[in-house]
Design an enzyme around this catalytic site. Sequence first.
Site, PDB file in Angstrom:
ATOM      1  N   SER A 211     -27.251  27.999 -17.296  1.00 33.84           N
ATOM      2  CA  SER A 211     -26.567  27.090 -18.577  1.00 33.84           C
ATOM      3  C   SER A 211     -27.378  25.984 -18.810  1.00 33.84           C
ATOM      4  CB  SER A 211     -25.051  26.811 -18.201  1.00 33.84           C
ATOM      5  OG  SER A 211     -24.266  27.817 -18.287  1.00 33.84           O
TER       6      SER A 211
ATOM      7  N   LYS B 138     -28.535  25.615 -22.363  1.00 34.77           N
ATOM      8  CA  LYS B 138     -27.514  25.075 -23.564  1.00 34.77           C
ATOM      9  C   LYS B 138     -28.151  23.505 -24.096  1.00 34.77           C
ATOM     10  CE  LYS B 138     -22.928  26.784 -22.177  1.00 34.77           C
ATOM     11  NZ  LYS B 138     -23.464  27.615 -20.983  1.00 34.77           N
TER      12      LYS B 138
ATOM     13  N   SER C 241     -19.697  23.357 -20.276  1.00 37.58           N
ATOM     14  CA  SER C 241     -20.635  24.350 -20.315  1.00 37.58           C
ATOM     15  C   SER C 241     -19.826  25.781 -21.037  1.00 37.58           C
ATOM     16  CB  SER C 241     -20.993  25.029 -18.850  1.00 37.58           C
ATOM     17  OG  SER C 241     -22.120  25.664 -18.758  1.00 37.58           O
TER      18      SER C 241
END
Length: 465
Positions: A59, A62, A298
């Site tokens: 993640s 991102k 997230s």
Amino acid sequence: MLFVTPVLANDYLTNIVKIIEPKTSQTAIIVSPLDNNAKDLKADVGFRKDAERLFVPASTMKLLTAVAATKALGRDFSFTTQIDSFVGIKNNRIEGDLFLRFDGDPTLTTNDLRQLFKLLQKQGLKHIEGNLYLVGDQQETLQAPGWVWDDLGICYAAPVSRYILNQNCVKAKLAPTLADNQSKLTFSQFEPISITNTAVFDKVDDIPFCELSLQRHSNNQFALSGCYAGQKPLKLSIAISDPALYAQNSLTNMLENLGISINGNVLLTSKRPANTLLLAQHKSKPLSDLTDTMLLKSDNLIADSLLKRLGQHIYGVPGSFINGSTAMKQILTDQGIDLSSANIVDGSGLSRYNLLSAQQLSQVLLLIKQDKQLNFLIDQLPIAGKTGTLAYRSGYTSLPLKGIVLAKTGSMMGVANLAGFIKQDGQLTQAFVILENGHSPSVKKTEVAPFNVLFLQSMLQKSQP
């Protein structure tokens, strides 16, 4: 408060890493002291280890999505869901077809759509003479390459589509029955899905192998089986498999519940008719709010919805994982990020095919710090021991890390990454990236503390010379 020296002692951190580095996984680190006057992405590096080696970013991807979306779409961008027709409402009816244009809004709910139709009812609508067409993309890919198959029934890997309602996720509860080990599954009667349930509860721990299994079938049909150890109810979040069908059935039910009759049917289409009259629309919160949720919690659906929108925005065709990933790479390259060795296939980091280096992530962090248009993203990062995915994470709920580390986490099976900033006395003093791949669950159980925790503690506890 102890401050890290402006230029970190490489020998000290090199020796620390030799002591704390896990023996069974691969790691990469880059730490950069921050110069508020720096104008490029080649800031002095205080410490680096394997900074150019490629890792699965999870993640932390991102961060790239947030930057690319802000640069290309702007902070005020919002997804827009519209209802239109060729004619207006007259004599309590629409003479002809009605079009509901889905826009891939990752936050759109059935209540949002209900409010749109209630607005039409206030304008007098009681009957649709033709069909209600749900306009979307009928050929789109719903999952990116490299998504793990056993993640797909779970809501953090919900399908990414132009058709999104309620995060394409159904909430359910599995509870034990009193008389035996059988279970009862409950979910909203308004959800247009089917789930057969044969799961049992192992209340006294006498079943040698106890595990729940969710099978996904066509037409949003599921089968829950296996067993769950314990006696307390279990909350389930089930990702639907066919978002277009889910939207179609949801709208059919909604019209009936609202008392709006329809002579035709609720149908799916990719055609976007021109010269129609806008009757009602719903806008999502602006991009700056979406990135806040995406980074703090997230949120994968927001990330990949934005990625697809980047492809649509840059290339003028329906957004996809392929053109969205290509667009994101182009946007970031134009901002000075060297992604020549990177492999990008989604915006969330769910794919095992993504590959980034610590150096590439560090360049993204430095861009966020140096570009005033991107500064707001710093305040959206989880804060150790306080907010988001770092609120309760082991090692981050106490000093010296609590309240000092602002970072995006990147976690999945075998992956434990962290990328962000050190903030001391109100000033950002360091940007850092710590990547760890090949992190075995069995090793995780025996470690004193995560590698990223031990490294940051060592870095922050070092006194000035």
